[in-house]
Motif scaffolding. Sequence first.
Motif, PDB file in Angstrom:
ATOM      1  N   VAL A 135     -47.953  19.375 -43.010  1.00  0.00           N
ATOM      2  CA  VAL A 135     -48.149  19.027 -41.608  1.00  0.00           C
ATOM      3  C   VAL A 135     -49.588  19.419 -41.282  1.00  0.00           C
ATOM      4  N   VAL A 136     -50.350  18.486 -40.732  1.00  0.00           N
ATOM      5  CA  VAL A 136     -51.749  18.730 -40.387  1.00  0.00           C
ATOM      6  C   VAL A 136     -51.885  18.610 -38.875  1.00  0.00           C
ATOM      7  N   CYS A 137     -52.348  19.690 -38.246  1.00  0.00           N
ATOM      8  CA  CYS A 137     -52.550  19.709 -36.798  1.00  0.00           C
ATOM      9  C   CYS A 137     -54.041  19.806 -36.516  1.00  0.00           C
ATOM     10  N   CYS A 138     -54.561  18.884 -35.727  1.00  0.00           N
ATOM     11  CA  CYS A 138     -55.967  18.863 -35.337  1.00  0.00           C
ATOM     12  C   CYS A 138     -56.041  19.266 -33.874  1.00  0.00           C
ATOM     13  N   ILE A 139     -56.655  20.424 -33.620  1.00  0.00           N
ATOM     14  CA  ILE A 139     -56.676  20.978 -32.267  1.00  0.00           C
ATOM     15  C   ILE A 139     -58.111  21.331 -31.873  1.00  0.00           C
ATOM     16  N   PRO A 140     -58.357  21.505 -30.570  1.00  0.00           N
ATOM     17  CA  PRO A 140     -59.701  21.883 -30.131  1.00  0.00           C
ATOM     18  C   PRO A 140     -60.147  23.214 -30.738  1.00  0.00           C
ATOM     19  N   GLY A 141     -61.458  23.431 -30.716  1.00  0.00           N
ATOM     20  CA  GLY A 141     -62.024  24.611 -31.347  1.00  0.00           C
ATOM     21  C   GLY A 141     -62.139  25.844 -30.485  1.00  0.00           C
ATOM     22  N   SER A 142     -61.918  25.738 -29.188  1.00  0.00           N
ATOM     23  CA  SER A 142     -62.069  26.928 -28.350  1.00  0.00           C
ATOM     24  C   SER A 142     -60.964  27.937 -28.649  1.00  0.00           C
ATOM     25  N   LEU A 143     -61.298  29.192 -28.536  1.00  0.00           N
ATOM     26  CA  LEU A 143     -60.331  30.255 -28.792  1.00  0.00           C
ATOM     27  C   LEU A 143     -59.119  30.118 -27.871  1.00  0.00           C
ATOM     28  N   LEU A 161     -40.675  21.941 -38.928  1.00  0.00           N
ATOM     29  CA  LEU A 161     -41.392  20.806 -39.496  1.00  0.00           C
ATOM     30  C   LEU A 161     -41.361  20.842 -41.019  1.00  0.00           C
ATOM     31  N   ALA A 162     -41.608  22.030 -41.582  1.00  0.00           N
ATOM     32  CA  ALA A 162     -41.597  22.174 -43.048  1.00  0.00           C
ATOM     33  C   ALA A 162     -40.217  21.839 -43.613  1.00  0.00           C
ATOM     34  N   LYS A 163     -39.167  22.230 -42.911  1.00  0.00           N
ATOM     35  CA  LYS A 163     -37.804  21.945 -43.362  1.00  0.00           C
ATOM     36  C   LYS A 163     -37.611  20.439 -43.510  1.00  0.00           C
ATOM     37  N   HIS A 164     -38.051  19.690 -42.525  1.00  0.00           N
ATOM     38  CA  HIS A 164     -37.885  18.229 -42.589  1.00  0.00           C
ATOM     39  C   HIS A 164     -38.720  17.601 -43.710  1.00  0.00           C
ATOM     40  N   LEU A 165     -39.886  18.168 -43.982  1.00  0.00           N
ATOM     41  CA  LEU A 165     -40.714  17.629 -45.068  1.00  0.00           C
ATOM     42  C   LEU A 165     -40.082  17.873 -46.435  1.00  0.00           C
TER      43      LEU A 165
END
Length: 167
Positions: A135-143, A161-165
Amino acid sequence: MGSKEHKQHAPSRLKVGVLSISSTRTLENDDGGQWIRKEAEKEHHTVVCHRVIIDDVRAIRAALCETINQHGPQLVIMTGGTGLAGKDVTIEAVRPLFRKELTAFGPVVAQLSFEEIDSAAILSRATAGIVGKAVVCCIPGSLNACKLICRNLIFPEAGHLAKHLNE
């Protein structure tokens, strides 16, 4: 089986990769990435990779594929490069690699962000999907964005999510 039952049977310890996208940060001053790494470890996950990658489509794709192929994470959190500036190319680099996209991720991130930062939430293009067995999550860089999204979305659902994969 409902989501509660799924979560009960989900793995609680995952292998996690952290990729920070920035042309100015280093591992030492990557506040968001450092926080994600430490929080993942607090959640009893194993951080298999933490790198800073320049804002470049080819470099981002190569780093993501290398991380998945060499380290086998079930979860990769990519922070930075999701905004509107010309240098923000994380989404353009990663989205073509998705074999499935988690289309609810972006709108839920926007809702959480709206509650925190009001209308400025529309400037982020957070997304998530499946690349290989990760699972790849792309999120903003601010803390603050890293904390908000990881605490409220990513870590609570990571095992599920890992379970389903793995099915």
